[in-house]
Design a protein around this motif. Structure first.
Motif, mmCIF file in Angstrom:
data_model
loop_
_atom_site.group_PDB
_atom_site.id
_atom_site.type_symbol
_atom_site.label_atom_id
_atom_site.label_comp_id
_atom_site.label_asym_id
_atom_site.label_seq_id
_atom_site.Cartn_x
_atom_site.Cartn_y
_atom_site.Cartn_z
ATOM 1 N N PRO A 79 0.802 -1.235 0.000
ATOM 2 C CA PRO A 79 0.000 0.000 0.000
ATOM 3 C C PRO A 79 0.830 1.279 0.000
ATOM 4 O O PRO A 79 0.323 2.336 -0.364
ATOM 5 C CB PRO A 79 -0.826 -0.122 1.286
ATOM 6 N N THR A 80 2.095 1.194 0.393
ATOM 7 C CA THR A 80 2.937 2.389 0.447
ATOM 8 C C THR A 80 3.706 2.636 -0.848
ATOM 9 O O THR A 80 4.319 3.696 -1.011
ATOM 10 C CB THR A 80 3.962 2.273 1.590
ATOM 11 N N HIS A 81 3.708 1.677 -1.758
ATOM 12 C CA HIS A 81 4.588 1.753 -2.922
ATOM 13 C C HIS A 81 4.312 2.962 -3.814
ATOM 14 O O HIS A 81 5.242 3.652 -4.251
ATOM 15 C CB HIS A 81 4.477 0.470 -3.760
ATOM 16 N N THR A 100 3.819 -6.104 -5.061
ATOM 17 C CA THR A 100 3.608 -5.668 -6.437
ATOM 18 C C THR A 100 3.935 -4.190 -6.543
ATOM 19 O O THR A 100 4.038 -3.507 -5.522
ATOM 20 C CB THR A 100 2.149 -5.894 -6.851
ATOM 21 N N MET A 101 4.088 -3.699 -7.807
ATOM 22 C CA MET A 101 4.512 -2.314 -7.954
ATOM 23 C C MET A 101 3.572 -1.358 -7.229
ATOM 24 O O MET A 101 4.005 -0.472 -6.490
ATOM 25 C CB MET A 101 4.613 -1.950 -9.433
ATOM 26 N N THR A 102 2.264 -1.525 -7.454
ATOM 27 C CA THR A 102 1.245 -0.762 -6.735
ATOM 28 C C THR A 102 0.063 -1.694 -6.500
ATOM 29 O O THR A 102 0.172 -2.901 -6.715
ATOM 30 C CB THR A 102 0.782 0.481 -7.539
ATOM 31 N N LEU A 103 -1.067 -1.132 -6.110
ATOM 32 C CA LEU A 103 -2.246 -1.952 -5.851
ATOM 33 C C LEU A 103 -3.114 -2.169 -7.085
ATOM 34 O O LEU A 103 -4.092 -2.916 -7.021
ATOM 35 C CB LEU A 103 -3.084 -1.312 -4.736
ATOM 36 N N SER A 104 -2.780 -1.517 -8.207
ATOM 37 C CA SER A 104 -3.554 -1.725 -9.439
ATOM 38 C C SER A 104 -2.678 -1.435 -10.637
ATOM 39 O O SER A 104 -1.720 -0.657 -10.560
ATOM 40 C CB SER A 104 -4.785 -0.815 -9.485
ATOM 41 N N ALA A 105 -3.019 -2.058 -11.765
ATOM 42 C CA ALA A 105 -2.253 -1.841 -12.991
ATOM 43 C C ALA A 105 -2.334 -0.391 -13.448
ATOM 44 O O ALA A 105 -1.353 0.166 -13.959
ATOM 45 C CB ALA A 105 -2.754 -2.781 -14.083
ATOM 46 N N GLN A 106 -3.484 0.253 -13.264
ATOM 47 C CA GLN A 106 -3.647 1.628 -13.725
ATOM 48 C C GLN A 106 -2.714 2.571 -12.980
ATOM 49 O O GLN A 106 -2.058 3.424 -13.584
ATOM 50 C CB GLN A 106 -5.091 2.085 -13.570
ATOM 51 N N SER A 107 -2.635 2.455 -11.666
ATOM 52 C CA SER A 107 -1.745 3.336 -10.906
ATOM 53 C C SER A 107 -0.287 3.051 -11.254
ATOM 54 O O SER A 107 0.543 3.973 -11.298
ATOM 55 C CB SER A 107 -1.979 3.169 -9.408
ATOM 56 N N ALA A 108 0.044 1.788 -11.546
ATOM 57 C CA ALA A 108 1.408 1.454 -11.963
ATOM 58 C C ALA A 108 1.726 2.069 -13.323
ATOM 59 O O ALA A 108 2.847 2.554 -13.552
ATOM 60 C CB ALA A 108 1.582 -0.060 -12.007
ATOM 61 N N MET A 109 0.747 2.061 -14.232
ATOM 62 C CA MET A 109 0.960 2.679 -15.543
ATOM 63 C C MET A 109 1.190 4.178 -15.427
ATOM 64 O O MET A 109 2.000 4.755 -16.163
ATOM 65 C CB MET A 109 -0.227 2.384 -16.470
ATOM 66 N N ASN A 110 0.510 4.807 -14.505
ATOM 67 C CA ASN A 110 0.721 6.242 -14.281
ATOM 68 C C ASN A 110 2.157 6.515 -13.847
ATOM 69 O O ASN A 110 2.780 7.491 -14.293
ATOM 70 C CB ASN A 110 -0.258 6.763 -13.232
ATOM 71 N N LEU A 111 2.682 5.657 -12.998
ATOM 72 C CA LEU A 111 4.063 5.814 -12.555
ATOM 73 C C LEU A 111 5.039 5.530 -13.690
ATOM 74 O O LEU A 111 6.087 6.177 -13.803
ATOM 75 C CB LEU A 111 4.343 4.888 -11.374
ATOM 76 N N GLN A 112 4.707 4.564 -14.527
ATOM 77 C CA GLN A 112 5.561 4.277 -15.679
ATOM 78 C C GLN A 112 5.657 5.488 -16.601
ATOM 79 O O GLN A 112 6.745 5.823 -17.099
ATOM 80 C CB GLN A 112 5.023 3.067 -16.443
ATOM 81 N N GLY A 174 -3.492 -5.608 -0.984
ATOM 82 C CA GLY A 174 -2.379 -6.121 -1.772
ATOM 83 C C GLY A 174 -1.688 -7.315 -1.159
ATOM 84 O O GLY A 174 -0.715 -7.830 -1.723
ATOM 85 N N GLY A 175 -2.187 -7.794 -0.017
ATOM 86 C CA GLY A 175 -1.545 -8.921 0.655
ATOM 87 C C GLY A 175 -2.201 -10.255 0.383
ATOM 88 O O GLY A 175 -1.808 -11.267 0.982
ATOM 89 N N GLY A 176 -3.192 -10.295 -0.498
ATOM 90 C CA GLY A 176 -3.921 -11.533 -0.770
ATOM 91 C C GLY A 176 -3.123 -12.538 -1.578
ATOM 92 O O GLY A 176 -2.031 -12.257 -2.073
ATOM 93 N N ILE A 177 -3.703 -13.710 -1.732
ATOM 94 C CA ILE A 177 -3.019 -14.827 -2.378
ATOM 95 C C ILE A 177 -2.685 -14.519 -3.843
ATOM 96 O O ILE A 177 -1.689 -15.005 -4.371
ATOM 97 C CB ILE A 177 -3.868 -16.121 -2.265
ATOM 98 N N CYS A 178 -3.492 -13.693 -4.488
ATOM 99 C CA CYS A 178 -3.202 -13.312 -5.882
ATOM 100 C C CYS A 178 -2.096 -12.270 -5.944
ATOM 101 O O CYS A 178 -1.090 -12.455 -6.633
ATOM 102 C CB CYS A 178 -4.458 -12.766 -6.555
ATOM 103 N N TYR A 179 -2.282 -11.170 -5.236
ATOM 104 C CA TYR A 179 -1.375 -10.034 -5.366
ATOM 105 C C TYR A 179 -0.025 -10.281 -4.696
ATOM 106 O O TYR A 179 1.007 -9.832 -5.196
ATOM 107 C CB TYR A 179 -2.030 -8.770 -4.800
ATOM 108 N N ASP A 180 -0.015 -10.979 -3.581
ATOM 109 C CA ASP A 180 1.249 -11.177 -2.884
ATOM 110 C C ASP A 180 1.966 -12.451 -3.299
ATOM 111 O O ASP A 180 3.184 -12.531 -3.188
ATOM 112 C CB ASP A 180 1.016 -11.214 -1.363
#
Length: 372
Positions: A79-81, A100-112, A174-180
């Motif tokens: 959550p802090t990433h 993961t980089m962030t909690l969603s692909a969209q927020s990660a794309m913004n950082l990219q 972000g700590g669930g079995i999928c994301y983590d």
């Protein structure tokens, strides 16, 4: 940046349990990194960690303002990433972050987009796919050892009642079995077979209230809230038409147990847990008839990084910066894997296959014994 000696001055953000293996490796095993500082939520914690490794303990603000620091390696909970990455990029630093980089692909794309606008590198864990085991599997597939790949099967188990007590961040967003956790399997899969085209999944949380079974935890035996997904059962279709399954059960009684098979027309590869760098990769040759029982073969192509090599990702990214190439742990790979996870959840909500809107290039394989 010290371009004469090809060394990247680096700071570590977050001094939790995972930081020790990163600091040990980045300081003592990867010569293109010069770790100078670390920070944590509590300054005293940072200074204690820094003293153990002979570096400077300071605040994040001091790291951001220090012009000698070229890259930050973020090891804080997911959550802090986003905010930490954004601040570092805006300060002109390259960034490598734990998954993961962030909690969603969209927020990660913004950082990219921000990183690209500033000419900076942005990368993310996991880097275990650069380890000896998965690089061995990659070479076997690329060399045609198992012939045309026809499918894959990934199945893993965890005990979240125990692990949530060990690592309370698993109860955070972000700590669930999928994301983590599935992020390891999906990154390994994409590195071996390329990007995912579509997915169908059932995602659920079997026990929003759990009993902490970790004996050394201060809340041992008590009820804990676990709001994240604990199980995922999915079918993935890759861009090259290969289809397979990924199933992870976090409600098991085994802490970590993984099964990873890739099937081809000439044989089968049995892989190790993609959460590890090393381990045996076994080749099972095709049977010619019912009486034919060819012996399994443990593959060894001489790749490095059998041991826990966390820090390899930042070192590989530093090499990419110096040689002006794309890092293997680049943002596009991390975003695509995160997008697949996001769409697993969406598929479960819709009860249907969904297309994955992002894609990425399959990372280049490592050269054997290529030490960064």
């Amino acid at each position: 940046m010290n371009t004469t000696q090809q060394i990247l001055n680096t700071a570590v953000v977050g001094c939790g349990a995972i930081s020790d293996i990163y600091l040990e490796n980045m300081i003592h095993h990867f010569d293109n990194l010069n770790v100078t500082a670390c920070c944590a939520n509590h300054l005293e914690h940072a200074k204690t960690k820094a003293d153990a490794y002979g570096i400077k303990g300071c605040t994040y603000e001091e790291i951001l303002k220090d012009p000698s620091i070229d890259m930050v390696v973020i090891l804080t909970p997911a959550p802090t990433h986003e905010i930490l990455i954004r601040q570092a990029l805006e300060a002109g630093k390259h960034v490598y972050t734990e998954k993961t980089m962030t909690l969603s692909a969209q927020s990660a794309m913004n950082l990219q987009c921000l990183a690209k606008s500033k000419g900076l590198y942005l990368g993310s864990a996991p880097d275990t796919f650069l380890g000896a085991a998965l690089q061995t599997a990659r070479k076997a597939i690329d060399d045609g050892l198992i012939g045309e790949v026809t499918s894959f099967d990934i199945c893993a188990n965890r005990d979240l009642d125990y692990l949530s007590g060990v690592s309370p961040f698993l109860c955070m967003p972000g700590g669930g079995i999928c994301y983590d956790y599935s992020v390891y399997h999906l990154t390994a899969l994409v590195s071996l077979l390329g990007p995912v085209e579509s997915v169908s999944a059932l995602v659920r949380n079997l026990a929003p209230q759990r009993t902490n079974t970790f004996p050394d935890s201060p809340t041992f035996g008590q009820k804990i809230s676990y709001p994240n997904e604990s199980q995922v059962f999915s079918i993935l279709k890759m861009e090259h038409e290969i289809t397979g399954t990924l199933s992870i059960n976090g409600d098991s009684v085994i802490h970590d147990l993984a099964h990873f098979m890739i099937y081809g027309k000439k044989g089968i590869l049995k892989l190790t847990d993609p959460n590890a760098f090393g381990g045996n990769v076994i080749f099972l040759p095709a049977q010619k008839n019912f009486e034919d029982h060819p012996a399994p073969e443990i593959l060894n192509y001489g790749f490095s990084y059998e041991e826990n090599s966390r820090g390899l990702g930042p070192s590989e990214m530093a090499d990419a910066i110096f040689t002006k190439r794309e890092s293997r742990t680049n943002a596009s790979l991390a975003i695509h894997v995160l997008d697949v996870i996001d769409h697993m959840v969406q598929s479960s909500e819709k009860g249907a296959f969904v297309q994955i809107p992002t894609t990425c290039r399959r990372p280049e394989p490592l050269v054997r014994r290529n030490l960064f």
